[in-house]
Design a protein around this motif. Structure first.
Motif, PDB file in Angstrom:
ATOM      1  N   LEU A 113       0.946  -1.356  -0.067  1.00  0.00           N
ATOM      2  CA  LEU A 113       0.051   0.053   0.211  1.00  0.00           C
ATOM      3  C   LEU A 113       0.854   1.095  -0.092  1.00  0.00           C
ATOM      4  N   GLN A 114       2.133   1.120   0.568  1.00  0.00           N
ATOM      5  CA  GLN A 114       2.932   2.323   0.535  1.00  0.00           C
ATOM      6  C   GLN A 114       4.208   1.985   0.474  1.00  0.00           C
ATOM      7  N   LEU A 115       4.739   2.492  -0.632  1.00  0.00           N
ATOM      8  CA  LEU A 115       6.451   2.153  -0.973  1.00  0.00           C
ATOM      9  C   LEU A 115       7.255   2.906  -0.016  1.00  0.00           C
ATOM     10  N   PRO A 116       8.300   2.649   0.115  1.00  0.00           N
ATOM     11  CA  PRO A 116       9.273   3.236   1.138  1.00  0.00           C
ATOM     12  C   PRO A 116       9.425   4.663   0.473  1.00  0.00           C
ATOM     13  N   THR A 117       9.702   5.742   1.308  1.00  0.00           N
ATOM     14  CA  THR A 117       9.942   7.124   0.869  1.00  0.00           C
ATOM     15  C   THR A 117      11.450   7.547   0.970  1.00  0.00           C
ATOM     16  N   GLN A 118      12.349   6.743   1.233  1.00  0.00           N
ATOM     17  CA  GLN A 118      13.674   7.074   1.145  1.00  0.00           C
ATOM     18  C   GLN A 118      14.164   7.434  -0.133  1.00  0.00           C
ATOM     19  N   ARG A 119      14.895   8.565  -0.441  1.00  0.00           N
ATOM     20  CA  ARG A 119      15.227   9.111  -1.586  1.00  0.00           C
ATOM     21  C   ARG A 119      16.633   8.600  -1.827  1.00  0.00           C
ATOM     22  N   VAL A 120      17.069   8.453  -2.920  1.00  0.00           N
ATOM     23  CA  VAL A 120      18.638   8.327  -3.248  1.00  0.00           C
ATOM     24  C   VAL A 120      18.622   9.435  -4.555  1.00  0.00           C
ATOM     25  N   GLY A 121      19.068  10.488  -4.101  1.00  0.00           N
ATOM     26  CA  GLY A 121      19.306  11.497  -5.067  1.00  0.00           C
ATOM     27  C   GLY A 121      18.200  11.896  -5.946  1.00  0.00           C
ATOM     28  N   ASP A 122      18.409  12.743  -6.813  1.00  0.00           N
ATOM     29  CA  ASP A 122      17.362  13.086  -7.859  1.00  0.00           C
ATOM     30  C   ASP A 122      17.456  12.234  -9.020  1.00  0.00           C
ATOM     31  N   MET A 123      16.361  11.823  -9.641  1.00  0.00           N
ATOM     32  CA  MET A 123      16.407  10.940 -10.600  1.00  0.00           C
ATOM     33  C   MET A 123      15.527  11.432 -11.749  1.00  0.00           C
ATOM     34  N   ILE A 124      16.079  11.343 -13.074  1.00  0.00           N
ATOM     35  CA  ILE A 124      15.247  11.704 -14.417  1.00  0.00           C
ATOM     36  C   ILE A 124      15.515  10.580 -15.178  1.00  0.00           C
ATOM     37  N   ILE A 125      14.286  10.139 -15.740  1.00  0.00           N
ATOM     38  CA  ILE A 125      14.336   8.924 -16.777  1.00  0.00           C
ATOM     39  C   ILE A 125      13.812   9.530 -17.986  1.00  0.00           C
ATOM     40  N   ASP A 126      14.631   9.867 -19.239  1.00  0.00           N
ATOM     41  CA  ASP A 126      13.974  10.384 -20.332  1.00  0.00           C
ATOM     42  C   ASP A 126      13.185   9.615 -20.957  1.00  0.00           C
TER      43      ASP A 126
END
Length: 185
Positions: free
Chosen positions: A131-144
């Protein structure tokens, strides 16, 4: 056109040298310790999904900035049958190496081929999707560009008197999503 000063040239050179050194470290690690690289990626995928992930094979290209992950199994959460939530036959990732040095991850293209997705409603009526994915972020991500293929979706309902199972052809083939932004994990 402005000429670069000596300090600008030397800082560019330092960043380039660090980038080359890090690339060599990654290449040597992947070549000498492929299990370590595979384990690292499986752990990152587990952190991102909150579910156990196993990887059968990992291939890095030495000539292009890309890697392939073969035969990924995304396990069910606790309280569900041992059969996995998803089987992914391939994830192909093409990336921009220079952005990683800045803590930003630019992935040129990610192709995901789901072999099968299994949704299960257990005896308590709960579905196996977190129901809820972890909220830990690993830097900024951009996927073209993300290219998504989804094989059959199997739905199993164990909440009634008799188990009911249905398989659907979702028809998601070469679905393309562009400029996907967010944090990883």
């Amino acid at each position: 056109m402005k000429k670069k000063t000596g300090s600008q040239k030397s800082s560019s050179s330092v960043v380039l040298n660090i980038g080359i050194f890090l690339a060599l470290v990654v290449i040597v690690t992947v070549l000498l310790f492929p299990r370590t690289a595979k384990s690292f990626i499986a752990n990152q995928m587990t952190k991102a999904t909150g579910l156990p992930v196993t990887i059968e094979q990992l291939d890095f290209s030495l000539t292009q900035p890309q890697f392939l992950i073969h035969e990924i199994l995304l396990a069910n959460p606790e309280g569900f049958p041992a059969v996995g939530l998803a089987q992914i036959s391939k994830i192909k990732v093409q990336y921009v190496p220079s952005f990683a040095l800045l803590g930003k991850f630019n992935l040129k293209k990610v192709e995901v081929d789901f072999k099968e997705l299994r949704l299960i409603r257990n005896e308590e009526g709960v579905i196996n999707l977190p129901l809820q994915l972890p909220t830990q972020r690993v830097g900024d991500m951009i996927i073209d560009e993300v290219v998504l293929n989804l094989g059959p979706l199997t739905y199993t309902d164990l909440s009634g008197k008799e188990p009911v199972q249905k398989t659907y052809d979702v028809g998601l083939n070469q679905a393309i999503y562009r400029n996907v932004k967010g944090g990883a994990g």
